[in-house]
Design a protein around this motif. Structure first.
Motif, PDB file in Angstrom:
ATOM      1  N   ALA A  46     -92.092 130.319 -87.467  1.00  0.00           N
ATOM      2  CA  ALA A  46     -92.489 129.544 -88.646  1.00  0.00           C
ATOM      3  C   ALA A  46     -93.993 129.631 -88.882  1.00  0.00           C
ATOM      4  O   ALA A  46     -94.451 129.694 -90.028  1.00  0.00           O
ATOM      5  CB  ALA A  46     -92.067 128.086 -88.472  1.00  0.00           C
ATOM      6  N   GLY A  47     -94.768 129.649 -87.783  1.00  0.00           N
ATOM      7  CA  GLY A  47     -96.225 129.660 -87.914  1.00  0.00           C
ATOM      8  C   GLY A  47     -96.770 130.939 -88.514  1.00  0.00           C
ATOM      9  O   GLY A  47     -97.671 130.898 -89.357  1.00  0.00           O
ATOM     10  N   VAL A  48     -96.254 132.093 -88.102  1.00  0.00           N
ATOM     11  CA  VAL A  48     -96.785 133.343 -88.669  1.00  0.00           C
ATOM     12  C   VAL A  48     -96.369 133.496 -90.125  1.00  0.00           C
ATOM     13  O   VAL A  48     -97.125 134.061 -90.931  1.00  0.00           O
ATOM     14  CB  VAL A  48     -96.371 134.581 -87.834  1.00  0.00           C
ATOM     15  N   ARG A  49     -95.196 132.997 -90.478  1.00  0.00           N
ATOM     16  CA  ARG A  49     -94.786 133.044 -91.895  1.00  0.00           C
ATOM     17  C   ARG A  49     -95.689 132.125 -92.734  1.00  0.00           C
ATOM     18  O   ARG A  49     -96.109 132.491 -93.839  1.00  0.00           O
ATOM     19  CB  ARG A  49     -93.331 132.629 -92.037  1.00  0.00           C
ATOM     20  N   ALA A  50     -95.974 130.927 -92.214  1.00  0.00           N
ATOM     21  CA  ALA A  50     -96.833 129.995 -92.944  1.00  0.00           C
ATOM     22  C   ALA A  50     -98.263 130.521 -93.016  1.00  0.00           C
ATOM     23  O   ALA A  50     -98.934 130.363 -94.040  1.00  0.00           O
ATOM     24  CB  ALA A  50     -96.812 128.625 -92.273  1.00  0.00           C
ATOM     25  N   ASN A  51     -98.722 131.165 -91.939  1.00  0.00           N
ATOM     26  CA  ASN A  51    -100.067 131.716 -91.913  1.00  0.00           C
ATOM     27  C   ASN A  51    -100.229 132.835 -92.938  1.00  0.00           C
ATOM     28  O   ASN A  51    -101.308 133.016 -93.510  1.00  0.00           O
ATOM     29  CB  ASN A  51    -100.404 132.232 -90.509  1.00  0.00           C
ATOM     30  N   ALA A  52     -99.183 133.571 -93.187  1.00  0.00           N
ATOM     31  CA  ALA A  52     -99.247 134.630 -94.196  1.00  0.00           C
ATOM     32  C   ALA A  52     -99.407 134.056 -95.601  1.00  0.00           C
ATOM     33  O   ALA A  52    -100.038 134.667 -96.458  1.00  0.00           O
ATOM     34  CB  ALA A  52     -97.993 135.495 -94.137  1.00  0.00           C
ATOM     35  N   GLN A  53     -98.857 132.869 -95.821  1.00  0.00           N
ATOM     36  CA  GLN A  53     -98.972 132.238 -97.136  1.00  0.00           C
ATOM     37  C   GLN A  53    -100.261 131.451 -97.294  1.00  0.00           C
ATOM     38  O   GLN A  53    -100.831 131.405 -98.381  1.00  0.00           O
ATOM     39  CB  GLN A  53     -97.777 131.304 -97.367  1.00  0.00           C
ATOM     40  N   ASN A  54    -100.721 130.824 -96.178  1.00  0.00           N
ATOM     41  CA  ASN A  54    -101.926 130.002 -96.243  1.00  0.00           C
ATOM     42  C   ASN A  54    -102.659 130.135 -94.905  1.00  0.00           C
ATOM     43  O   ASN A  54    -102.192 129.629 -93.887  1.00  0.00           O
ATOM     44  CB  ASN A  54    -101.544 128.541 -96.518  1.00  0.00           C
ATOM     45  N   GLY A  55    -103.808 130.789 -94.916  1.00  0.00           N
ATOM     46  CA  GLY A  55    -104.561 131.047 -93.694  1.00  0.00           C
ATOM     47  C   GLY A  55    -105.083 129.796 -93.002  1.00  0.00           C
ATOM     48  O   GLY A  55    -105.428 129.843 -91.819  1.00  0.00           O
ATOM     49  N   ALA A  56    -105.112 128.665 -93.685  1.00  0.00           N
ATOM     50  CA  ALA A  56    -105.599 127.422 -93.078  1.00  0.00           C
ATOM     51  C   ALA A  56    -104.633 126.887 -92.024  1.00  0.00           C
ATOM     52  O   ALA A  56    -104.997 126.026 -91.222  1.00  0.00           O
ATOM     53  CB  ALA A  56    -105.823 126.370 -94.166  1.00  0.00           C
ATOM     54  N   VAL A  57    -103.423 127.400 -91.989  1.00  0.00           N
ATOM     55  CA  VAL A  57    -102.406 126.946 -91.038  1.00  0.00           C
ATOM     56  C   VAL A  57    -102.646 127.515 -89.639  1.00  0.00           C
ATOM     57  O   VAL A  57    -102.126 126.990 -88.657  1.00  0.00           O
ATOM     58  CB  VAL A  57    -101.003 127.362 -91.561  1.00  0.00           C
ATOM     59  N   VAL A  83    -105.066 127.582 -87.318  1.00  0.00           N
ATOM     60  CA  VAL A  83    -105.576 126.729 -86.238  1.00  0.00           C
ATOM     61  C   VAL A  83    -104.507 125.736 -85.785  1.00  0.00           C
ATOM     62  O   VAL A  83    -104.311 125.518 -84.581  1.00  0.00           O
ATOM     63  CB  VAL A  83    -106.867 125.998 -86.675  1.00  0.00           C
ATOM     64  N   GLY A  84    -103.792 125.155 -86.711  1.00  0.00           N
ATOM     65  CA  GLY A  84    -102.711 124.238 -86.363  1.00  0.00           C
ATOM     66  C   GLY A  84    -101.612 124.929 -85.583  1.00  0.00           C
ATOM     67  O   GLY A  84    -101.071 124.375 -84.613  1.00  0.00           O
ATOM     68  N   MET A  85    -101.281 126.160 -85.977  1.00  0.00           N
ATOM     69  CA  MET A  85    -100.264 126.921 -85.258  1.00  0.00           C
ATOM     70  C   MET A  85    -100.708 127.184 -83.822  1.00  0.00           C
ATOM     71  O   MET A  85     -99.922 127.025 -82.880  1.00  0.00           O
ATOM     72  CB  MET A  85     -99.993 128.254 -85.963  1.00  0.00           C
ATOM     73  N   ILE A  86    -101.973 127.543 -83.640  1.00  0.00           N
ATOM     74  CA  ILE A  86    -102.489 127.817 -82.295  1.00  0.00           C
ATOM     75  C   ILE A  86    -102.433 126.555 -81.438  1.00  0.00           C
ATOM     76  O   ILE A  86    -102.048 126.613 -80.263  1.00  0.00           O
ATOM     77  CB  ILE A  86    -103.933 128.367 -82.368  1.00  0.00           C
ATOM     78  N   LEU A  87    -102.787 125.411 -81.993  1.00  0.00           N
ATOM     79  CA  LEU A  87    -102.734 124.158 -81.233  1.00  0.00           C
ATOM     80  C   LEU A  87    -101.312 123.824 -80.794  1.00  0.00           C
ATOM     81  O   LEU A  87    -101.075 123.429 -79.648  1.00  0.00           O
ATOM     82  CB  LEU A  87    -103.320 123.006 -82.046  1.00  0.00           C
ATOM     83  N   ILE A  88    -100.360 123.990 -81.688  1.00  0.00           N
ATOM     84  CA  ILE A  88     -98.969 123.718 -81.335  1.00  0.00           C
ATOM     85  C   ILE A  88     -98.496 124.697 -80.264  1.00  0.00           C
ATOM     86  O   ILE A  88     -97.790 124.318 -79.318  1.00  0.00           O
ATOM     87  CB  ILE A  88     -98.073 123.771 -82.590  1.00  0.00           C
ATOM     88  N   LEU A  89     -98.884 125.953 -80.380  1.00  0.00           N
ATOM     89  CA  LEU A  89     -98.510 126.946 -79.369  1.00  0.00           C
ATOM     90  C   LEU A  89     -99.111 126.618 -78.008  1.00  0.00           C
ATOM     91  O   LEU A  89     -98.469 126.820 -76.973  1.00  0.00           O
ATOM     92  CB  LEU A  89     -98.951 128.344 -79.815  1.00  0.00           C
ATOM     93  N   ILE A  90    -100.328 126.102 -77.999  1.00  0.00           N
ATOM     94  CA  ILE A  90    -100.961 125.723 -76.733  1.00  0.00           C
ATOM     95  C   ILE A  90    -100.178 124.598 -76.058  1.00  0.00           C
ATOM     96  O   ILE A  90     -99.939 124.622 -74.845  1.00  0.00           O
ATOM     97  CB  ILE A  90    -102.437 125.328 -76.959  1.00  0.00           C
ATOM     98  N   PHE A  91     -99.772 123.614 -76.849  1.00  0.00           N
ATOM     99  CA  PHE A  91     -98.987 122.521 -76.276  1.00  0.00           C
ATOM    100  C   PHE A  91     -97.625 123.002 -75.791  1.00  0.00           C
ATOM    101  O   PHE A  91     -97.115 122.525 -74.772  1.00  0.00           O
ATOM    102  CB  PHE A  91     -98.835 121.372 -77.268  1.00  0.00           C
ATOM    103  N   ALA A  92     -97.018 123.946 -76.494  1.00  0.00           N
ATOM    104  CA  ALA A  92     -95.743 124.505 -76.044  1.00  0.00           C
ATOM    105  C   ALA A  92     -95.936 125.299 -74.752  1.00  0.00           C
ATOM    106  O   ALA A  92     -95.117 125.212 -73.832  1.00  0.00           O
ATOM    107  CB  ALA A  92     -95.154 125.392 -77.139  1.00  0.00           C
ATOM    108  N   GLU A  93     -97.001 126.054 -74.655  1.00  0.00           N
ATOM    109  CA  GLU A  93     -97.296 126.825 -73.437  1.00  0.00           C
ATOM    110  C   GLU A  93     -97.561 125.893 -72.261  1.00  0.00           C
ATOM    111  O   GLU A  93     -97.236 126.216 -71.112  1.00  0.00           O
ATOM    112  CB  GLU A  93     -98.512 127.717 -73.676  1.00  0.00           C
TER     113      GLU A  93
END
Length: 172
Positions: A117-128, A130-140
């Motif tokens: 979901a994050g890479v698809r959203a990032n392709a539409q809006n680059g502001a996403v 940093v939020g995607m990276i933070l969520i991935l860090i918490f998942a990791e």
């Protein structure tokens, strides 16, 4: 039934199961995270090929989960002994494998879903991004918690009858 500290022969089975479980489930989590994220990257790459490199972050983070399983498997393998391995130690190593493997499996699912979901959203809006990276860090971090608990559990050991006899000889 063996007395406390005595070996009966099945102890190493549980130790080897811990090794297998850590490696298999951590790699399964890594594969699931990579597959889901890869599907998102493939669909994004068609429309916006310039964001593919930024989209590889979830795949790298999913790959680290497999390394967690490998680390725990190697640590546990070094501690399994044919002669001086008590049931308590075998159960502890099984618990270590379960902690690492299953937490990495859960982290792999989270990384895969967020990555897709994050890479698809990032392709539409680059502001996403940093939020995607933070969520991935918490998942990791979920997989990292399992690694830490597994390392602590791998240090647990009980003295077998062989080591107790050895101590008695030295103390006499």
């Amino acid at each position: 039934m063996a007395a406390e500290g005595q070996t009966v022969g099945y102890e190493s089975f549980f130790g080897f199961m811990g090794v297998s479980i850590a490696l298999v489930f951590a790699n399964l989590g890594s594969a699931i995270g990579t597959a889901y994220s890869g599907m998102g990257i493939a669909s994004v790459g068609i429309l916006k090929p310039d964001v593919i490199m930024k989209s590889l972050v979830p795949v790298v983070m999913a790959g680290v989960l497999g390394i967690y399983g490998l680390i725990v498997a190697v640590i546990l393998l070094q501690k399994i002994s044919k002669n001086d391995y008590a049931a308590h130690t075998g159960f502890s190593h099984l618990a270590a494998g379960l902690a690492c493997g299953l937490s990495s499996l859960g982290a792999g699912f989270a990384i895969g879903l967020v990555g897709d979901a994050g890479v698809r959203a990032n392709a539409q809006n680059g502001a996403v991004f940093v939020g995607m990276i933070l969520i991935l860090i918490f998942a990791e971090a979920l997989g990292l918690y399992g690694l830490i608990v597994a390392i602590i559990l791998s240090q647990q050991f009980a003295k077998s009858s062989h080591s107790l006899l050895h101590e008695r000889i030295w103390l006499s």
